[in-house]
Motif scaffolding. Structure first.
Motif, mmCIF file in Angstrom:
data_model
loop_
_atom_site.group_PDB
_atom_site.id
_atom_site.type_symbol
_atom_site.label_atom_id
_atom_site.label_comp_id
_atom_site.label_asym_id
_atom_site.label_seq_id
_atom_site.Cartn_x
_atom_site.Cartn_y
_atom_site.Cartn_z
ATOM 1 N N UNK A 13 0.648 -1.568 0.218
ATOM 2 C CA UNK A 13 -0.253 -0.002 0.116
ATOM 3 C C UNK A 13 0.851 1.223 -0.282
ATOM 4 N N UNK A 14 1.954 1.010 1.040
ATOM 5 C CA UNK A 14 2.524 2.465 1.466
ATOM 6 C C UNK A 14 3.642 2.492 -0.636
ATOM 7 N N UNK B 101 4.096 5.650 -3.255
ATOM 8 C CA UNK B 101 5.058 6.796 -3.567
ATOM 9 C C UNK B 101 5.001 6.512 -5.028
ATOM 10 N N UNK B 102 4.775 5.341 -5.992
ATOM 11 C CA UNK B 102 4.456 5.521 -7.128
ATOM 12 C C UNK B 102 3.473 6.188 -8.216
ATOM 13 N N UNK C 150 -0.772 13.909 -4.942
ATOM 14 C CA UNK C 150 -0.389 13.117 -4.462
ATOM 15 C C UNK C 150 0.604 12.394 -3.004
ATOM 16 N N UNK C 151 0.881 13.424 -3.027
ATOM 17 C CA UNK C 151 2.545 13.713 -1.757
ATOM 18 C C UNK C 151 1.561 13.882 -0.365
ATOM 19 N N UNK C 152 0.865 14.561 -0.733
ATOM 20 C CA UNK C 152 -0.304 14.865 0.612
ATOM 21 C C UNK C 152 -1.054 13.025 1.172
ATOM 22 N N UNK C 153 -1.210 12.419 0.261
ATOM 23 C CA UNK C 153 -1.982 11.629 0.158
ATOM 24 C C UNK C 153 -0.600 10.236 0.578
ATOM 25 N N UNK C 154 0.255 10.290 0.366
ATOM 26 C CA UNK C 154 1.586 9.681 0.563
ATOM 27 C C UNK C 154 2.040 9.427 1.921
ATOM 28 N N UNK D 125 11.811 4.842 11.374
ATOM 29 C CA UNK D 125 11.509 6.311 10.972
ATOM 30 C C UNK D 125 12.716 6.988 9.882
ATOM 31 N N UNK D 126 13.775 7.111 9.758
ATOM 32 C CA UNK D 126 14.799 7.547 9.634
ATOM 33 C C UNK D 126 13.595 7.761 7.682
ATOM 34 N N UNK D 127 14.013 6.332 7.432
ATOM 35 C CA UNK D 127 13.529 5.809 6.273
ATOM 36 C C UNK D 127 12.406 6.916 5.507
ATOM 37 N N UNK D 128 11.341 6.650 6.341
ATOM 38 C CA UNK D 128 10.297 7.018 5.926
ATOM 39 C C UNK D 128 10.546 8.552 5.899
ATOM 40 N N UNK D 129 11.386 9.338 7.275
ATOM 41 C CA UNK D 129 11.905 11.091 7.093
ATOM 42 C C UNK D 129 12.389 11.135 5.601
#
Length: 88
Positions: free
Chosen positions: A27-28, A32-33, A50-54, A69-73
């Motif tokens: 889903x993530x 991102x795609x 799209x960014x706001x929803x991702x 956490x750092x990966x998502x950031x």
């Protein structure tokens, strides 16, 4: 091979968690795609949406233990800078 009842139960639990986490990761990646496709299409309005929803999806992945956490950031930061560059 699992022998004790507890190890058999852990195996069942691990399989269930694996399925849930796999769905979350998928889903993530889909979100991102969508951002990537909007950026490559050169459409700033769609890219911003799209960014706001991702972003919440990435944050949810952190709280559920699917992403670090750092990966998502890092992913949010890099996408945001690319979307900003597209808008400018």
């Amino acid at each position: 091979m699992a022998n004790t009842p507890q190890s058999k139960k852990r195996t069942r639990q691990n399989e269930a968690r694996y399925a849930v986490n796999k769905a979350r990761r998928s889903r993530i990646r889909t979100y991102l795609r969508k951002v990537e496709e909007a950026i490559s299409a050169g459409d700033p309005a769609v890219a911003v949406e799209a960014l706001k929803s991702a972003q919440p999806e990435l944050a949810r992945g952190v709280t559920k233990g699917v992403l670090h956490k750092n990966t998502a950031s890092r992913k949010m930061s890099r996408l945001a800078s690319r979307v900003k560059a597209l808008s400018a």
